[in-house]
Design a protein around this motif. Structure first.
Motif, short mmCIF file in Angstrom:
data_model
loop_
_atom_site.label_atom_id
_atom_site.label_comp_id
_atom_site.label_asym_id
_atom_site.label_seq_id
_atom_site.Cartn_x
_atom_site.Cartn_y
_atom_site.Cartn_z
N ARG A 1 -45.14 17.49 11.57
CA ARG A 1 -44.57 18.62 12.29
C ARG A 1 -45.68 19.60 12.65
O ARG A 1 -46.69 19.71 11.94
N PRO A 2 -45.56 20.31 13.77
CA PRO A 2 -46.59 21.29 14.17
C PRO A 2 -46.46 22.58 13.35
O PRO A 2 -45.36 23.08 13.10
N GLU A 3 -47.59 23.11 12.97
CA GLU A 3 -47.64 24.36 12.21
C GLU A 3 -48.76 25.24 12.76
O GLU A 3 -49.80 24.74 13.20
N MET A 4 -48.52 26.53 12.71
CA MET A 4 -49.49 27.51 13.20
C MET A 4 -50.26 28.10 12.02
O MET A 4 -49.65 28.61 11.07
N VAL A 5 -51.58 27.99 12.10
CA VAL A 5 -52.46 28.52 11.06
C VAL A 5 -52.97 29.89 11.50
O VAL A 5 -53.21 30.13 12.70
N PRO B 1 -51.04 25.39 17.70
CA PRO B 1 -50.56 24.77 16.46
C PRO B 1 -51.24 23.43 16.21
O PRO B 1 -51.72 22.76 17.11
N THR B 2 -51.29 23.04 14.94
CA THR B 2 -51.86 21.77 14.52
C THR B 2 -50.79 20.94 13.83
O THR B 2 -49.86 21.47 13.22
N SER B 3 -50.91 19.61 13.93
CA SER B 3 -49.94 18.71 13.32
C SER B 3 -50.27 18.51 11.84
O SER B 3 -51.43 18.25 11.48
N LYS B 4 -49.26 18.62 11.01
CA LYS B 4 -49.43 18.49 9.57
C LYS B 4 -48.53 17.36 9.07
O LYS B 4 -47.37 17.26 9.46
N LYS C 1 -52.72 29.50 4.83
CA LYS C 1 -51.30 29.23 4.94
C LYS C 1 -50.93 28.97 6.40
O LYS C 1 -51.52 29.53 7.32
N SER C 2 -49.95 28.12 6.56
CA SER C 2 -49.49 27.75 7.91
C SER C 2 -47.99 27.97 8.00
O SER C 2 -47.26 27.86 7.01
N ILE C 3 -47.56 28.27 9.20
CA ILE C 3 -46.15 28.54 9.46
C ILE C 3 -45.64 27.46 10.41
O ILE C 3 -46.26 27.19 11.44
N PRO C 4 -44.52 26.83 10.12
CA PRO C 4 -44.00 25.79 11.03
C PRO C 4 -43.57 26.38 12.36
O PRO C 4 -43.04 27.49 12.42
#
Length: 348
Positions: free
Chosen positions: A71-75, A81-84, A215-218
């Motif tokens: 899923r993509p998350e914003m760091v 966003p990057t895929s995690k 920390k990253s936010i979805p």
């Protein structure tokens, strides 16, 4: 419902400890404990790099023991966003995979059992040799069958199992812990295991101060905020498209097509200096005024002509300037020959 999940977790743990390596057992134990774990956190727990972890989890994914979700998350500090990658266990899928493997192993063992005709039913009490019924037919006596090695009387062992049946019974004994748990699970309801449910019940992994990560936010994509391929470009293309199909039988279309062909031919026509020669190919003015008479080749060359000079002039005038030129050349040549003959006679 909770009892069903606990029984499923117990089954997965026992199967992993019975048939898989230590690293694979640790991966499944971490997923059972934390519900859903990212690849970075899982590599931190197992103390291995992410490349080896992905290879390890790929084999478990093929065996249906875990599920891979991205899923993509914003760091923080980044604009895109990057895929995690996350790992979790779908217990319904894993239980079905275990059932299928137990059933397949049972069928394979049954097909590998030895036929009844090849089972060694007779045993020698002296030398403990075992014989099949076909092997002892030629040693029959009124007392019974005799051993082919020591000639002792053989005993029939009806309670002894064939080697194939021994393997099947050994397998059933070793798989008893799985079959008992599977029968117990069939009487329960296993809830659906999705990524949303797994991430909601996930436990937080506490890292050391030296291994902390940002920390990253979805990022939740919807219909309204779905990203476009190219930003900042207005949609200036045609909104609709109309296609007209015609058979070409109309008069107007025929006329237009003819005009178009004529215009193309005129544009592609060769220039006059290329098609027409610069040398005159038509008749001259004198030849156009009166028709030319037919003259033989001998007359043109000056052979066979009469004494009448008027006739000769008339003939060559009718023929044209070319014939006159030929006549003058012949006359000049003939005079020279006569002078040469006269000079030769004087010398003689």
């Amino acid at each position: 419902m909770s009892n069903g999940i606990e029984v499923a977790k117990t089954l997965v743990r026992k199967v992993m400890r019975a048939f898989y390596s230590t690293q694979e057992v640790l991966v499944i134990d971490a997923l059972v404990t934390h519900s859903a774990v990212s690849d970075l956190d899982l590599s931190y727990l197992l103390k291995i790099n992410t490349k080896d972890l992905h290879k390890l989890c790929a084999s478990l994914r093929d065996a249906r023991f875990l599920v891979v979700h991205s899923r993509p998350e914003m760091v923080e500090g980044r604009t895109r966003p990057t895929s995690k990658t996350y790992y979790y266990i779908d217990y319904r899928q894993t239980i079905d995979a275990i059932k299928w493997r137990v059933h397949k192993t049972d069928k394979d063992m049954q097909t590998n059992t030895q036929p009844v005709d090849e089972t060694k039913e007779y045993t020698c009490p002296r030398c403990n040799a075992q014989w099949t019924q076909m092997e002892v037919l030629d040693t029959f006596s009124p007392q019974g069958f005799h051993c082919g090695r020591c000639n002792n009387l053989l005993e029939l062992s009806k309670e002894q199992e064939a080697p194939g049946h021994q393997q099947l019974s050994r397998m059933n004994h070793q798989f008893k812990f799985m079959t008992d748990l599977l029968q117990q699970i069939d009487t329960m309801v296993i809830p659906e295991c999705t990524f949303d449910n797994a991430i909601q019940h996930a436990r937080v992994i506490v890292r050391d101060s030296t291994h902390e990560v940002q920390k990253s936010i979805p990022v939740e994509y919807s219909i309204h905020n779905k990203p476009s391929a190219v930003k900042g470009l207005a949609d200036t293309g045609p909104k609709t498209m109309q296609v007209t199909i015609s058979d070409g039988n109309g008069d107007e279309e025929t006329i237009e097509s003819r005009k178009r062909k004529e215009r193309l031919l005129a544009e592609n026509a060769l220039p006059s200096w290329y098609t027409n020669s610069s040398l005159p190919t038509g008749p001259t003015n004198d030849e156009e005024e009166r028709p030319a008479k037919k003259v033989k080749n001998e007359d043109i060359l000056g052979l066979g002509l009469g004494d009448d000079d008027d006739d000769e002039d008339m003939i060559f005038e009718d023929v044209g300037p070319t014939a006159k030129k030929v006549k003058l050349e012949n006359d000049a040549g003939g005079g020279e020959e006569e002078e040469d003959d006269i000079d030769f006679e004087d010398v003689v």
